[in-house]
Motif scaffolding. Structure first.
Motif, PDB file in Angstrom:
ATOM      1  N   ALA A  82      68.684 -29.985  -2.668  1.00 57.14           N
ATOM      2  CA  ALA A  82      67.475 -29.586  -2.224  1.00 57.14           C
ATOM      3  C   ALA A  82      66.337 -30.733  -2.569  1.00 57.14           C
ATOM      4  O   ALA A  82      66.514 -31.445  -3.520  1.00 57.14           O
ATOM      5  CB  ALA A  82      66.962 -28.339  -3.018  1.00 57.14           C
ATOM      6  N   SER A  83      65.486 -30.902  -1.681  1.00 56.91           N
ATOM      7  CA  SER A  83      64.494 -31.928  -1.971  1.00 56.91           C
ATOM      8  C   SER A  83      63.548 -31.348  -2.976  1.00 56.91           C
ATOM      9  O   SER A  83      63.396 -30.245  -3.632  1.00 56.91           O
ATOM     10  CB  SER A  83      63.462 -32.157  -0.756  1.00 56.91           C
ATOM     11  OG  SER A  83      63.055 -31.015  -0.452  1.00 56.91           O
ATOM     12  N   GLY A  84      63.004 -32.566  -3.637  1.00 56.34           N
ATOM     13  CA  GLY A  84      62.351 -32.373  -5.038  1.00 56.34           C
ATOM     14  C   GLY A  84      61.142 -31.443  -4.666  1.00 56.34           C
ATOM     15  O   GLY A  84      60.250 -31.587  -3.826  1.00 56.34           O
ATOM     16  N   ASP A  85      61.054 -30.183  -5.452  1.00 57.58           N
ATOM     17  CA  ASP A  85      59.851 -29.369  -5.388  1.00 57.58           C
ATOM     18  C   ASP A  85      58.935 -29.970  -6.071  1.00 57.58           C
ATOM     19  O   ASP A  85      58.834 -29.947  -7.392  1.00 57.58           O
ATOM     20  CB  ASP A  85      60.525 -28.040  -6.086  1.00 57.58           C
ATOM     21  CG  ASP A  85      59.384 -27.054  -5.579  1.00 57.58           C
ATOM     22  OD1 ASP A  85      58.401 -27.304  -4.931  1.00 57.58           O
ATOM     23  OD2 ASP A  85      59.298 -25.836  -6.001  1.00 57.58           O
ATOM     24  N   PRO A  86      57.835 -30.334  -5.472  1.00 59.97           N
ATOM     25  CA  PRO A  86      56.483 -30.845  -6.215  1.00 59.97           C
ATOM     26  C   PRO A  86      55.929 -29.892  -6.962  1.00 59.97           C
ATOM     27  O   PRO A  86      55.229 -30.129  -7.906  1.00 59.97           O
ATOM     28  CB  PRO A  86      55.674 -31.441  -5.208  1.00 59.97           C
ATOM     29  CG  PRO A  86      56.054 -30.693  -3.747  1.00 59.97           C
ATOM     30  CD  PRO A  86      57.476 -30.117  -4.177  1.00 59.97           C
ATOM     31  N   GLY A  88      56.984 -27.955  -9.715  1.00 59.27           N
ATOM     32  CA  GLY A  88      57.780 -27.422 -10.601  1.00 59.27           C
ATOM     33  C   GLY A  88      57.218 -26.511 -11.643  1.00 59.27           C
ATOM     34  O   GLY A  88      56.041 -25.944 -11.758  1.00 59.27           O
TER      35      GLY A  88
ATOM     36  N   TYR B  21      52.730 -38.007 -14.143  1.00 60.55           N
ATOM     37  CA  TYR B  21      52.715 -36.775 -13.619  1.00 60.55           C
ATOM     38  C   TYR B  21      54.046 -36.549 -12.950  1.00 60.55           C
ATOM     39  O   TYR B  21      54.490 -35.339 -12.923  1.00 60.55           O
ATOM     40  CB  TYR B  21      51.581 -36.469 -12.904  1.00 60.55           C
ATOM     41  CG  TYR B  21      51.616 -35.218 -12.163  1.00 60.55           C
ATOM     42  CD1 TYR B  21      51.610 -34.969 -10.827  1.00 60.55           C
ATOM     43  CD2 TYR B  21      51.050 -33.972 -12.627  1.00 60.55           C
ATOM     44  CE1 TYR B  21      51.723 -34.057 -10.334  1.00 60.55           C
ATOM     45  CE2 TYR B  21      51.335 -32.851 -12.145  1.00 60.55           C
ATOM     46  CZ  TYR B  21      51.403 -32.559 -10.881  1.00 60.55           C
ATOM     47  OH  TYR B  21      51.381 -31.434 -10.179  1.00 60.55           O
ATOM     48  N   THR B  25      56.950 -33.776 -13.367  1.00 64.75           N
ATOM     49  CA  THR B  25      56.921 -32.556 -12.911  1.00 64.75           C
ATOM     50  C   THR B  25      58.045 -32.090 -11.907  1.00 64.75           C
ATOM     51  O   THR B  25      58.603 -31.055 -11.616  1.00 64.75           O
ATOM     52  CB  THR B  25      55.808 -32.531 -11.979  1.00 64.75           C
ATOM     53  OG1 THR B  25      54.788 -32.938 -12.906  1.00 64.75           O
ATOM     54  CG2 THR B  25      55.381 -31.016 -11.456  1.00 64.75           C
ATOM     55  N   LYS B  26      58.887 -33.471 -11.592  1.00 59.04           N
ATOM     56  CA  LYS B  26      59.670 -33.158 -10.579  1.00 59.04           C
ATOM     57  C   LYS B  26      60.970 -32.773 -11.172  1.00 59.04           C
ATOM     58  O   LYS B  26      61.387 -33.018 -12.053  1.00 59.04           O
ATOM     59  CB  LYS B  26      60.141 -34.561  -9.872  1.00 59.04           C
ATOM     60  CG  LYS B  26      58.688 -35.040  -9.331  1.00 59.04           C
ATOM     61  CD  LYS B  26      58.407 -34.348  -7.815  1.00 59.04           C
ATOM     62  CE  LYS B  26      57.395 -35.274  -6.946  1.00 59.04           C
ATOM     63  NZ  LYS B  26      57.485 -34.616  -5.544  1.00 59.04           N
ATOM     64  N   SER B  27      61.889 -31.978 -10.192  1.00 61.22           N
ATOM     65  CA  SER B  27      63.105 -31.464 -10.733  1.00 61.22           C
ATOM     66  C   SER B  27      64.359 -32.364 -10.151  1.00 61.22           C
ATOM     67  O   SER B  27      65.463 -32.196 -10.184  1.00 61.22           O
ATOM     68  CB  SER B  27      63.319 -30.054 -10.173  1.00 61.22           C
ATOM     69  OG  SER B  27      63.120 -29.938  -9.016  1.00 61.22           O
ATOM     70  N   ASN B  28      63.827 -33.176  -9.117  1.00 64.68           N
ATOM     71  CA  ASN B  28      64.974 -34.274  -8.303  1.00 64.68           C
ATOM     72  C   ASN B  28      64.915 -35.431  -9.049  1.00 64.68           C
ATOM     73  O   ASN B  28      63.915 -36.020  -9.629  1.00 64.68           O
ATOM     74  CB  ASN B  28      64.383 -34.460  -7.030  1.00 64.68           C
ATOM     75  CG  ASN B  28      65.661 -34.882  -6.095  1.00 64.68           C
ATOM     76  OD1 ASN B  28      66.329 -35.720  -6.743  1.00 64.68           O
ATOM     77  ND2 ASN B  28      65.546 -34.702  -4.974  1.00 64.68           N
ATOM     78  N   ALA B  31      63.364 -38.470  -7.453  1.00 67.54           N
ATOM     79  CA  ALA B  31      61.759 -38.399  -7.578  1.00 67.54           C
ATOM     80  C   ALA B  31      61.350 -38.854  -9.122  1.00 67.54           C
ATOM     81  O   ALA B  31      60.243 -39.205  -9.083  1.00 67.54           O
ATOM     82  CB  ALA B  31      61.405 -37.064  -7.221  1.00 67.54           C
ATOM     83  N   GLU B  96      67.301 -29.828 -13.732  1.00 65.58           N
ATOM     84  CA  GLU B  96      67.362 -28.590 -14.600  1.00 65.58           C
ATOM     85  C   GLU B  96      68.706 -27.842 -14.348  1.00 65.58           C
ATOM     86  O   GLU B  96      69.247 -26.984 -15.162  1.00 65.58           O
ATOM     87  CB  GLU B  96      66.302 -27.553 -13.704  1.00 65.58           C
ATOM     88  CG  GLU B  96      65.014 -27.960 -14.018  1.00 65.58           C
ATOM     89  CD  GLU B  96      64.080 -27.073 -13.716  1.00 65.58           C
ATOM     90  OE1 GLU B  96      64.160 -26.023 -12.905  1.00 65.58           O
ATOM     91  OE2 GLU B  96      62.836 -27.513 -13.530  1.00 65.58           O
TER      92      GLU B  96
END
Lengths: 162, 103
Positions: A82-86, A88, B21, B25-28, B31, B96
């Motif tokens: 899944a693409s990175g959810d900005p 979070g 930031y 914040t990112k979960s990938n 990113a 995560e």
């Protein structure tokens, strides 16, 4: 600095900050990688306004030409995820911490009497870098070569098929 | 108006906060690495600005910036290789979900 450099600074600063904001706020990960390339090019332009022309060329070669391509490769190879959810979980605390960092840094920057020299920078920064790199900093230079060799071997081992 | 040292330093501080930031914040995983690269670029800009305005006759700042770029390149390559290996084993680079070493 003359007016031309000042105008160039403001335009490049706007490009760099705008694309960096785009990297962290855009939903599509591939578009974020392209905006990252734009911010790297903006930083290279800022290096030119600071009379560091060799660093600007190296920035384009290494960051925009190698690291950004690596990032795009990694995005393409992991595209099923899944693409990175900005947005979070840590959005508000991260915003607070980042805001605190920039406010503290701005306070320190504006309230410190920085020692500024009025001499002109090097006529040829490349010559100055070469002179420093092979006379005074030859040991860090060799250590950096070993580091790159280790990174090369490590990346090869990590990414090969079992 | 003349653009001085403070302008470049404030720009780097803003870029550093933006990268921070993004990294928090990112979960990938990719990113997060992009946020780290923005932070490294901001520090590089600080070093070169100090070279230009404080010690324009000493090339130490430029060499320092060159070494930061070298280390950033090595780190990005290795980080992405590790992410690709993790993706191959777990089919996910959502940081995560990759938490089998947490207590």
């Amino acid at each position: 600095m003359e007016t031309g450099s000042a105008i160039a600074f403001w335009i490049l600063a706007a490009i760099t900050v705008g694309s960096a904001l785009g990297v962290v706020l855009v939903r599509n990960l591939f578009r974020a990688a392209l905006l990252l390339i734009l911010s790297f090019v903006g930083i290279a332009g800022l290096y030119i306004t600071l009379s560091a022309d060799f660093l600007a060329a190296v920035q384009i070669l290494i960051y925009a030409g190698a690291i950004a391509i690596l990032v795009i490769f990694a995005i393409m190879l992991t595209s099923d995820a899944a693409s990175g959810d900005p947005f979070g979980r840590f959005r508000v605390p991260a915003l607070l911490v980042a805001g605190l960092v920039v406010i503290t840094l701005a306070f320190v920057i504006l309230n410190t009497d920085w020692p500024q020299a009025a001499e002109a920078p090097f006529e040829s920064p490349t010559l100055a870098i070469a002179d420093a790199l092979f006379n005074k900093f030859v040991l860090p230079f060799e250590v950096a070569s070993v580091l790159l060799l280790a990174a090369l071997i490590g990346a090869f081992v990590m990414a090969r098929e079992r | 108006m003349t653009v001085g040292l403070e302008h470049y330093l404030l720009l780097s501080a803003a870029l550093f906060a933006i990268g921070l930031y993004g990294a928090m914040t990112k979960s990938n995983g990719v990113a997060i690495l992009m946020g780290i690269e923005i932070m490294l670029n901001a520090v590089n800009l600080t070093v070169v600005a100090f070279y230009r305005f404080a010690t324009p006759t000493i090339a130490t700042g430029l060499v320092f910036a060159l070494f930061i770029m070298t280390v950033a390149a090595a780190e990005a390559a290795l980080g992405l290789a590790i992410l690709i290996a993790v993706y191959r084993n777990r089919d996910s680079i959502n940081v995560e979900e990759v938490d089998s070493m947490k207590w």
